[in-house]
Design an enzyme around this catalytic site. Structure first.
Site, mmCIF file in Angstrom:
data_model
loop_
_atom_site.group_PDB
_atom_site.id
_atom_site.type_symbol
_atom_site.label_atom_id
_atom_site.label_comp_id
_atom_site.label_asym_id
_atom_site.label_seq_id
_atom_site.Cartn_x
_atom_site.Cartn_y
_atom_site.Cartn_z
ATOM 1 N N CYS A 30 0.828 -1.198 0.000
ATOM 2 C CA CYS A 30 0.000 0.000 0.000
ATOM 3 C C CYS A 30 0.876 1.267 0.000
ATOM 4 O O CYS A 30 1.755 1.432 -0.820
ATOM 5 C CB CYS A 30 -0.950 -0.032 1.194
ATOM 6 S SG CYS A 30 -2.356 1.095 1.052
ATOM 7 N N HIS A 31 0.664 2.166 0.989
ATOM 8 C CA HIS A 31 1.443 3.404 1.071
ATOM 9 C C HIS A 31 2.849 3.173 1.641
ATOM 10 O O HIS A 31 3.660 4.096 1.668
ATOM 11 C CB HIS A 31 0.725 4.428 1.955
ATOM 12 C CG HIS A 31 -0.471 5.053 1.294
ATOM 13 N ND1 HIS A 31 -1.658 4.375 1.122
ATOM 14 C CD2 HIS A 31 -0.663 6.282 0.754
ATOM 15 C CE1 HIS A 31 -2.539 5.161 0.528
ATOM 16 N NE2 HIS A 31 -1.958 6.321 0.279
ATOM 17 N N GLY A 32 3.143 1.958 2.075
ATOM 18 C CA GLY A 32 4.458 1.667 2.623
ATOM 19 C C GLY A 32 5.576 1.902 1.618
ATOM 20 O O GLY A 32 6.727 2.141 1.993
ATOM 21 N N GLN B 16 6.044 4.428 0.017
ATOM 22 C CA GLN B 16 6.537 5.798 0.157
ATOM 23 C C GLN B 16 7.827 5.855 0.986
ATOM 24 O O GLN B 16 8.613 6.781 0.835
ATOM 25 C CB GLN B 16 5.464 6.681 0.794
ATOM 26 C CG GLN B 16 4.284 6.940 -0.139
ATOM 27 C CD GLN B 16 3.227 7.812 0.501
ATOM 28 O OE1 GLN B 16 2.759 7.543 1.603
ATOM 29 N NE2 GLN B 16 2.862 8.875 -0.186
#
Length: 277
Positions: free
Chosen positions: A203-205, A207
Site C-alpha cells: 500500500c502506502h508503505g 513511500q
C-alpha cells in the site's frame, strides 16, 4: 446529522505518534461507518496555511528532536480568482520544498537559497530561534505566537480545496504519515536495499522506499495514488489487483491489504523459507 457529512479531513502527519494514531483511528472508523472518504492534509501544509496569502516564503518548523525539524517551504500564488462577496483574492499554496525531516542547518541553507524574505512559524520557533539567528543570511521574521499551532480552520480550508478537486482517499486506505520522515528508518531501508536483503512493502508503505531513494529501476506496485511518487523516484510502476504482488529481485510489493497473503508468500520465498506439510 452525520448523514450530511461528505468527507472527513485529517492531518495526515507528521506529528505525535499517539495523536496521529488516535486521529486516524477515529477518522477511519467514521469514514467506514458512514461510507465517506478521507481528505489527507499534510501537517506542514496545514501549518503553512495559517499565513494564507503571505508575500514571503513560509517555513513551518516543528521540533523533531535531535536538532532536527519537520519542515517545508511554501509560497502563495495569486491564481487570478477573486471572491466578490468577500472582496479578496484567492491564493494557491505551492510547496517549494515538500514536508521533510532535516537538521535545522539544512533547512536554513534551503531558506538562504530562496533569496527572498522567510517567515517562520511552528512549535520549533522558540526551540531554534537562536540558531536561526546565526544561520540565516536572508531577511527573516517569526510569525505571531498564536500562529504557531495547527488550526482546524486552516486544515478545513485546504481540505475543501482538495474535496472540490476530488483528491480524497477511501477510509480503508488512509494511514498516518510518520515513518518516511524518520531518518533512521530511511537509513535502515537503504542498508537493506544496498545489501540486497529481502524487503516487502504494501500500500502506502512504498513511500518509505521512494523517500529513501531506492526504487530507481525497480519494478513495483503500490496504492494507485502513490504511482506519481514511484515514477518520479525512478521506479517502474505496474498496476495490479489489490490481492496481487510484484517481486523484483529482493523487493516484493502489493497495492493494498488484500494482498497480504500473496506478499507474505513472496517474502517467505525471498527469505529462503521452505514449508513442509
Amino acid at each position: 446529522d452525520l448523514q450530511t457529512v461528505d468527507a472527513i479531513a485529517i492531518a495526515s502527519g507528521p506529528g505525535s505518534f499517539t495523536g496521529l494514531r488516535i486521529g486516524s483511528a477515529t477518522a477511519k472508523g467514521l469514514g467506514l461507518a458512514l461510507e465517506i472518504p478521507i481528505i489527507e492534509i499534510p501537517t506542514l501544509d496545514g501549518l503553512a496555511c495559517n499565513l494564507y496569502g503571505s508575500d514571503k516564503v513560509v517555513c513551518p518548523i516543528m521540533d523533531a528532536r535531535r536538532n532536527q525539524v519537520y519542515t517545508g517551504l511554501y509560497s502563495y500564488i495569486e491564481d487570478g480568482q477573486s471572491d466578490e462577496q468577500e472582496q479578496r483574492f484567492h491564493y494557491t499554496l505551492v510547496p517549494i520544498l515538500s514536508q521533510c525531516a532535516v537538521p535545522i542547518e539544512e533547512i536554513a541553507e534551503k531558506c538562504n537559497e530562496q533569496q527572498k524574505e522567510i517567515i517562520f512559524l511552528g512549535d520549533g520557533v522558540p526551540v531554534f530561534a537562536e540558531q536561526l539567528k546565526n544561520l540565516m543570511k536572508v531577511p527573516y521574521s517569526f510569525a505571531p505566537a498564536h500562529m504557531n499551532r495547527q488550526r482546524a480552520a486552516s486544515f478545513a480550508f485546504l481540505a475543501f480545496e482538495k474535496l472540490r478537486k476530488g483528491e480524497v482517499v477511501p477510509a480503508a486506505d488512509h494511514a498516518p504519515e510518520y515513518l518516511r520522515l524518520d531518518g533512521r528508518v530511511l537509513d535502515i531501508t537503504r542498508y537493506f536495499m544496498e545489501l540486497q536483503k529481502p524487503v516487502a512493502a504494501i500500500c502506502h508503505g512504498v513511500q518509505i522506499l521512494t523517500a529513501a531513494g531506492v526504487v530507481k529501476g525497480k519494478t513495483l506496485t503500490a496504492y494507485p495514488a502513490v504511482k506519481p511518487e514511484v515514477e518520479m523516484a525512478g521506479g517502474i510502476y505496474v498496476e495490479k489487483e489489490p490481492w496481487e504482488a510484484v517481486t523484483d529481485g529482493n523487493l516484493t510489493t502489493s497495492p493494498a491489504w488484500p494482498g497480504n497473503p500473496e506478499i507474505l508468500k513472496s517474502f517467505l520465498v525471498l527469505l529462503g523459507v521452505r514449508i513442509f506439510s
